[in-house]
Design an enzyme around this catalytic site. Structure first.
Site, PDB file in Angstrom:
ATOM      1  N   ASN A   7     -21.677  90.717-119.331  1.00  0.00           N
ATOM      2  CA  ASN A   7     -21.021  92.017-119.433  1.00  0.00           C
ATOM      3  C   ASN A   7     -20.762  92.544-118.038  1.00  0.00           C
ATOM      4  O   ASN A   7     -21.699  92.861-117.311  1.00  0.00           O
ATOM      5  CB  ASN A   7     -21.894  93.000-120.220  1.00  0.00           C
ATOM      6  CG  ASN A   7     -21.967  92.608-121.668  1.00  0.00           C
ATOM      7  OD1 ASN A   7     -20.961  92.348-122.317  1.00  0.00           O
ATOM      8  ND2 ASN A   7     -23.189  92.498-122.191  1.00  0.00           N
ATOM      9  N   SER A  54     -35.691  85.199-120.080  1.00  0.00           N
ATOM     10  CA  SER A  54     -34.350  85.193-119.491  1.00  0.00           C
ATOM     11  C   SER A  54     -34.243  84.016-118.545  1.00  0.00           C
ATOM     12  O   SER A  54     -34.728  84.074-117.413  1.00  0.00           O
ATOM     13  CB  SER A  54     -34.114  86.514-118.754  1.00  0.00           C
ATOM     14  OG  SER A  54     -34.096  87.560-119.693  1.00  0.00           O
ATOM     15  N   LEU A  55     -33.612  82.966-119.006  1.00  0.00           N
ATOM     16  CA  LEU A  55     -33.621  81.705-118.264  1.00  0.00           C
ATOM     17  C   LEU A  55     -32.449  81.637-117.264  1.00  0.00           C
ATOM     18  O   LEU A  55     -32.651  81.545-116.067  1.00  0.00           O
ATOM     19  CB  LEU A  55     -33.561  80.554-119.280  1.00  0.00           C
ATOM     20  CG  LEU A  55     -34.000  79.178-118.810  1.00  0.00           C
ATOM     21  CD1 LEU A  55     -35.381  79.210-118.190  1.00  0.00           C
ATOM     22  CD2 LEU A  55     -33.973  78.203-119.989  1.00  0.00           C
ATOM     23  N   HIS A  56     -31.253  81.617-117.780  1.00  0.00           N
ATOM     24  CA  HIS A  56     -30.017  81.757-116.993  1.00  0.00           C
ATOM     25  C   HIS A  56     -29.648  80.605-116.058  1.00  0.00           C
ATOM     26  O   HIS A  56     -28.577  80.624-115.450  1.00  0.00           O
ATOM     27  CB  HIS A  56     -30.006  83.053-116.171  1.00  0.00           C
ATOM     28  CG  HIS A  56     -30.306  84.274-116.973  1.00  0.00           C
ATOM     29  ND1 HIS A  56     -29.731  84.524-118.197  1.00  0.00           N
ATOM     30  CD2 HIS A  56     -31.144  85.318-116.746  1.00  0.00           C
ATOM     31  CE1 HIS A  56     -30.186  85.670-118.668  1.00  0.00           C
ATOM     32  NE2 HIS A  56     -31.046  86.169-117.822  1.00  0.00           N
ATOM     33  N   CYS A 100     -25.812  94.563-123.147  1.00  0.00           N
ATOM     34  CA  CYS A 100     -26.853  94.012-122.268  1.00  0.00           C
ATOM     35  C   CYS A 100     -26.429  94.097-120.821  1.00  0.00           C
ATOM     36  O   CYS A 100     -25.322  93.693-120.472  1.00  0.00           O
ATOM     37  CB  CYS A 100     -27.067  92.531-122.537  1.00  0.00           C
ATOM     38  SG  CYS A 100     -27.546  92.159-124.173  1.00  0.00           S
ATOM     39  N   CYS A 121     -33.384  98.860-128.705  1.00  0.00           N
ATOM     40  CA  CYS A 121     -33.589  98.191-127.417  1.00  0.00           C
ATOM     41  C   CYS A 121     -34.180  99.228-126.462  1.00  0.00           C
ATOM     42  O   CYS A 121     -33.517 100.212-126.140  1.00  0.00           O
ATOM     43  CB  CYS A 121     -32.227  97.685-126.940  1.00  0.00           C
ATOM     44  SG  CYS A 121     -32.258  96.906-125.336  1.00  0.00           S
ATOM     45  N   CYS A 150     -35.205  98.503-111.757  1.00  0.00           N
ATOM     46  CA  CYS A 150     -35.968  97.260-111.900  1.00  0.00           C
ATOM     47  C   CYS A 150     -36.046  96.608-110.537  1.00  0.00           C
ATOM     48  O   CYS A 150     -35.068  96.585-109.789  1.00  0.00           O
ATOM     49  CB  CYS A 150     -35.289  96.322-112.889  1.00  0.00           C
ATOM     50  SG  CYS A 150     -36.199  94.766-113.134  1.00  0.00           S
ATOM     51  N   CYS A 173     -31.942  90.882-110.496  1.00  0.00           N
ATOM     52  CA  CYS A 173     -31.099  89.742-110.883  1.00  0.00           C
ATOM     53  C   CYS A 173     -29.655  90.035-110.464  1.00  0.00           C
ATOM     54  O   CYS A 173     -29.197  91.179-110.534  1.00  0.00           O
ATOM     55  CB  CYS A 173     -31.187  89.502-112.380  1.00  0.00           C
ATOM     56  SG  CYS A 173     -32.862  89.101-112.906  1.00  0.00           S
ATOM     57  N   GLU A 200     -32.150 104.475-120.558  1.00  0.00           N
ATOM     58  CA  GLU A 200     -31.341 104.369-121.756  1.00  0.00           C
ATOM     59  C   GLU A 200     -32.055 103.600-122.861  1.00  0.00           C
ATOM     60  O   GLU A 200     -32.831 102.687-122.608  1.00  0.00           O
ATOM     61  CB  GLU A 200     -30.014 103.678-121.412  1.00  0.00           C
ATOM     62  CG  GLU A 200     -29.177 104.577-120.528  1.00  0.00           C
ATOM     63  CD  GLU A 200     -27.898 103.938-120.029  1.00  0.00           C
ATOM     64  OE1 GLU A 200     -26.944 104.683-119.775  1.00  0.00           O
ATOM     65  OE2 GLU A 200     -27.851 102.717-119.887  1.00  0.00           O
ATOM     66  N   CYS A 259     -27.168  91.835-113.035  1.00  0.00           N
ATOM     67  CA  CYS A 259     -27.701  92.930-113.855  1.00  0.00           C
ATOM     68  C   CYS A 259     -27.501  94.275-113.176  1.00  0.00           C
ATOM     69  O   CYS A 259     -27.944  94.483-112.038  1.00  0.00           O
ATOM     70  CB  CYS A 259     -29.181  92.701-114.122  1.00  0.00           C
ATOM     71  SG  CYS A 259     -29.951  94.072-114.996  1.00  0.00           S
ATOM     72  N   SER A 309     -38.946  90.803-123.760  1.00  0.00           N
ATOM     73  CA  SER A 309     -38.072  89.937-122.971  1.00  0.00           C
ATOM     74  C   SER A 309     -38.495  90.011-121.510  1.00  0.00           C
ATOM     75  O   SER A 309     -38.648  91.105-120.959  1.00  0.00           O
ATOM     76  CB  SER A 309     -36.618  90.400-123.114  1.00  0.00           C
ATOM     77  OG  SER A 309     -35.777  89.649-122.259  1.00  0.00           O
ATOM     78  N   GLY A 335     -35.399  97.550-116.971  1.00  0.00           N
ATOM     79  CA  GLY A 335     -36.719  97.258-116.424  1.00  0.00           C
ATOM     80  C   GLY A 335     -37.316  95.949-116.898  1.00  0.00           C
ATOM     81  O   GLY A 335     -36.862  95.347-117.863  1.00  0.00           O
ATOM     82  N   GLU A 336     -38.344  95.529-116.176  1.00  0.00           N
ATOM     83  CA  GLU A 336     -39.057  94.298-116.496  1.00  0.00           C
ATOM     84  C   GLU A 336     -40.402  94.695-117.138  1.00  0.00           C
ATOM     85  O   GLU A 336     -41.314  95.156-116.448  1.00  0.00           O
ATOM     86  CB  GLU A 336     -39.261  93.482-115.197  1.00  0.00           C
ATOM     87  CG  GLU A 336     -40.215  92.312-115.303  1.00  0.00           C
ATOM     88  CD  GLU A 336     -39.965  91.389-116.499  1.00  0.00           C
ATOM     89  OE1 GLU A 336     -38.872  90.838-116.631  1.00  0.00           O
ATOM     90  OE2 GLU A 336     -40.899  91.241-117.321  1.00  0.00           O
TER      91      GLU A 336
HETATM   92  N1  SAH Z   1     -36.085  92.539-117.623  1.00  0.00           N
HETATM   93  C1  SAH Z   1     -36.110  91.826-118.847  1.00  0.00           C
HETATM   94  C2  SAH Z   1     -35.582  92.622-120.007  1.00  0.00           C
HETATM   95  C3  SAH Z   1     -34.371  93.474-119.782  1.00  0.00           C
HETATM   96  S1  SAH Z   1     -32.848  92.632-119.472  1.00  0.00           S
HETATM   97  C4  SAH Z   1     -35.378  90.518-118.731  1.00  0.00           C
HETATM   98  O1  SAH Z   1     -34.717  90.298-117.731  1.00  0.00           O
HETATM   99  O2  SAH Z   1     -35.531  89.701-119.628  1.00  0.00           O
HETATM  100  C5  SAH Z   1     -32.365  92.095-121.097  1.00  0.00           C
HETATM  101  C6  SAH Z   1     -31.409  90.903-121.109  1.00  0.00           C
HETATM  102  O3  SAH Z   1     -30.104  91.280-120.669  1.00  0.00           O
HETATM  103  C7  SAH Z   1     -31.878  89.785-120.194  1.00  0.00           C
HETATM  104  O4  SAH Z   1     -31.772  88.526-120.802  1.00  0.00           O
HETATM  105  C8  SAH Z   1     -30.903  89.922-119.072  1.00  0.00           C
HETATM  106  O5  SAH Z   1     -30.813  88.742-118.355  1.00  0.00           O
HETATM  107  C9  SAH Z   1     -29.632  90.297-119.786  1.00  0.00           C
HETATM  108  N2  SAH Z   1     -28.606  90.831-118.894  1.00  0.00           N
HETATM  109  C10 SAH Z   1     -28.787  91.508-117.747  1.00  0.00           C
HETATM  110  N3  SAH Z   1     -27.599  91.841-117.195  1.00  0.00           N
HETATM  111  C11 SAH Z   1     -26.648  91.358-118.012  1.00  0.00           C
HETATM  112  C12 SAH Z   1     -25.212  91.399-117.991  1.00  0.00           C
HETATM  113  N4  SAH Z   1     -24.554  92.024-117.027  1.00  0.00           N
HETATM  114  N5  SAH Z   1     -24.552  90.807-118.997  1.00  0.00           N
HETATM  115  C13 SAH Z   1     -25.229  90.203-119.995  1.00  0.00           C
HETATM  116  N6  SAH Z   1     -26.573  90.153-120.080  1.00  0.00           N
HETATM  117  C14 SAH Z   1     -27.279  90.710-119.087  1.00  0.00           C
HETATM  118 FE1  SF4 Z   2     -34.641  93.444-114.150  1.00  0.00          FE
HETATM  119 FE2  SF4 Z   2     -34.144  92.100-116.437  1.00  0.00          FE
HETATM  120 FE3  SF4 Z   2     -32.146  93.245-114.995  1.00  0.00          FE
HETATM  121 FE4  SF4 Z   2     -33.396  91.094-114.052  1.00  0.00          FE
HETATM  122  S1  SF4 Z   2     -32.158  91.189-115.923  1.00  0.00           S
HETATM  123  S2  SF4 Z   2     -32.881  92.946-112.866  1.00  0.00           S
HETATM  124  S3  SF4 Z   2     -35.491  91.453-114.736  1.00  0.00           S
HETATM  125  S4  SF4 Z   2     -33.800  94.311-116.031  1.00  0.00           S
END
Ligand code: SAH
Ligand code: SF4
Length: 377
Positions: free
Chosen positions: A302, A225-227, A345, A106, A113, A117, A93, A120, A203, A171-172
């Site tokens: 989300n 992406s710290l979290h 996201c 985006c 991926c 995470c 997408e 995600c 990112s 994806g990463e």
């Molecule tokens: N893989 C890379 C880039 C794609 S994810 C990364 O992780 O940075 C893009 C952003 O969306 C990241 O910051 C990710 O943590 C965030 N993200 C992933 N799942 C999400 C969700 N369910 N709700 C909000 N943000 C999310």
């Molecule tokens: Fe992959 Fe980014 Fe999703 Fe983590 S947040 S699973 S690195 S796409």
């Protein structure tokens, strides 16, 4: 058509080499690049300032082709999403987010991926394959055509609807480094999209060695992406942390800033109710990033089916943001866009055929989450 080369994925050097192989002068590469990326042309016959015999060679041995569009929903807020068929049962997408002063695309870099995470939806699908450079660039090429391609006046002025690109789709990117780098070079090339390094953001979940490579090869804006503020929680939420823990990640961010186009790193932080959103977490974040010039972007989680996680209440997000701001850190909260078309996201799911690890992951998630939640309270 199978052994034709798709020119969408060739940067200036790649195109120049191809032209040399086919007995053409180097400036032909620049011409081709402008036709393809600036004018959005895919038909070699229409490239009228190229010699006829060269056009014939191109028609035989090359193509300019984007993956077919499987779906093209528009959100009530103007967000657009394209689902692209990348073959073998996989789809990715691309999301366009219009704002008053910019249009941000985006892009995805992988089908699925491997980082997995916890929060995600892309990660939950498992990993199918890396996209090739042409499949990444095709997302920008297609979006520009679809959004403004019909307007020759716009094209003649060199204006394109997409002014910013963020590598925040599926994806990463730093686990698909070669293709990401080639795509970046094309996006920055003045004969292609001419985007400045500040307008392109990669990112990453924190692939430390590749952050260093990007710093050398093509230092665009960086988002991390710290979290989580500590390794115990981040190990659960972003499993790659077990390989590259926070101290190493912070050091890599500091090194990156020596070359970055902006004087800060953006830390993304998904706000998960009761998991990582307390004032204590905020305070520990302040301590963690003390030596890293940064901004924070808080992303309200989300939800997606089966995640087992909840979005932090708006008031909690506000207070968390205030904590960071009080410590002098510029903090924004991401407005959720396009959630009526699942384009927000982390909602990007596409279609990934290789779901072999999905059941394992679903089985593991509740335990991991219980651990993370307990840690946080
Ligand atoms: N893989 C890379 C880039 C794609 S994810 C990364 O992780 O940075 C893009 C952003 O969306 C990241 O910051 C990710 O943590 C965030 N993200 C992933 N799942 C999400 C969700 N369910 N709700 C909000 N943000 C999310
Ligand atoms: Fe992959 Fe980014 Fe999703 Fe983590 S947040 S699973 S690195 S796409």
């Amino acid at each position: 058509m199978n052994d034709t080369v798709n020119l969408l994925g060739l940067d200036a050097d790649g195109l120049a080499r191809l032209c040399a192989d086919w007995g053409q002068k180097p400036f032909r590469a620049r011409q081709l690049m402008r036709w393809i990326h600036q004018r959005g042309e895919h038909d070699f016959a229409a490239m009228t300032d190229l010699a006829k015999d060269f056009r014939a060679i191109l028609a035989q041995r090359a193509s300019v082709s984007a993956p077919p569009v499987l779906a093209d929903p528009a959100s009530a807020d103007g967000t657009r999403k394209w689902l692209l068929d990348v073959g073998g049962g996989n789809a990715v997408e691309t999301v366009f987010i219009p704002e008053a002063d910019r249009g941000t695309l985006c892009v995805s870099t992988q089908a699925g991926c491997a980082v997995n995470c916890l929060f995600c939806s892309t990660g939950k699908q498992g990993f199918a394959r890396n996209l090739q450079a042409h499949e990444i660039v095709a997302q920008l090429w297609h979006a520009n055509r679809a959004l403004g391609g019909g307007d020759p006046a716009l094209r003649a002025r060199g204006e394109r609807p997409v002014s910013n690109v963020v590598f925040m789709g599926m994806g990463e990117p730093l686990q698909n480094y070669a293709a990401t780098l080639a795509a970046l070079r094309i996006m920055l090339d003045d004969d292609a999209y001419g985007l400045s390094r500040r307008r392109v953001t990669v990112s990453t979940s924190g692939v430390v060695p590749m952050i260093d490579r990007l710093r050398e090869d093509c230092p665009v804006a960086l988002a991390v992406s710290l979290h989580a503020p500590d390794d115990a929680l981040r190990d659960e939420l972003v499993p790659i942390n077990r390989k590259y823990p926070l101290a190493e990640l912070m050091a890599a961010c500091r090194r990156y800033l020596e070359r970055a186009p902006r004087d800060f790193v953006t830390f993304e932080y998904v706000m998960l109710d009761g998991v990582n959103d307390s004032d204590r977490h905020a305070q520990r974040l302040v301590d963690l990033v003390r030596d890293v010039p940064c901004k924070f972007n808080l992303i309200p989680f989300n939800p997606f089916a089966g995640s087992g996680l909840r979005r932090s209440p708006a008031e909690r997000v506000r207070q968390f943001a205030q904590r960071l701001a009080q410590a002098g850190i510029v903090t924004t909260t991401r407005r959720t866009r396009g959630d009526d078309i699942d384009a927000a996201c982390g909602q990007l799911a596409g279609e990934v055929r290789d779901r072999t690890r999905l059941s394992e992951r679903v089985a593991r998630a509740p335990r991991a989450l219980a651990g993370a939640g307990a840690e946080a309270r």
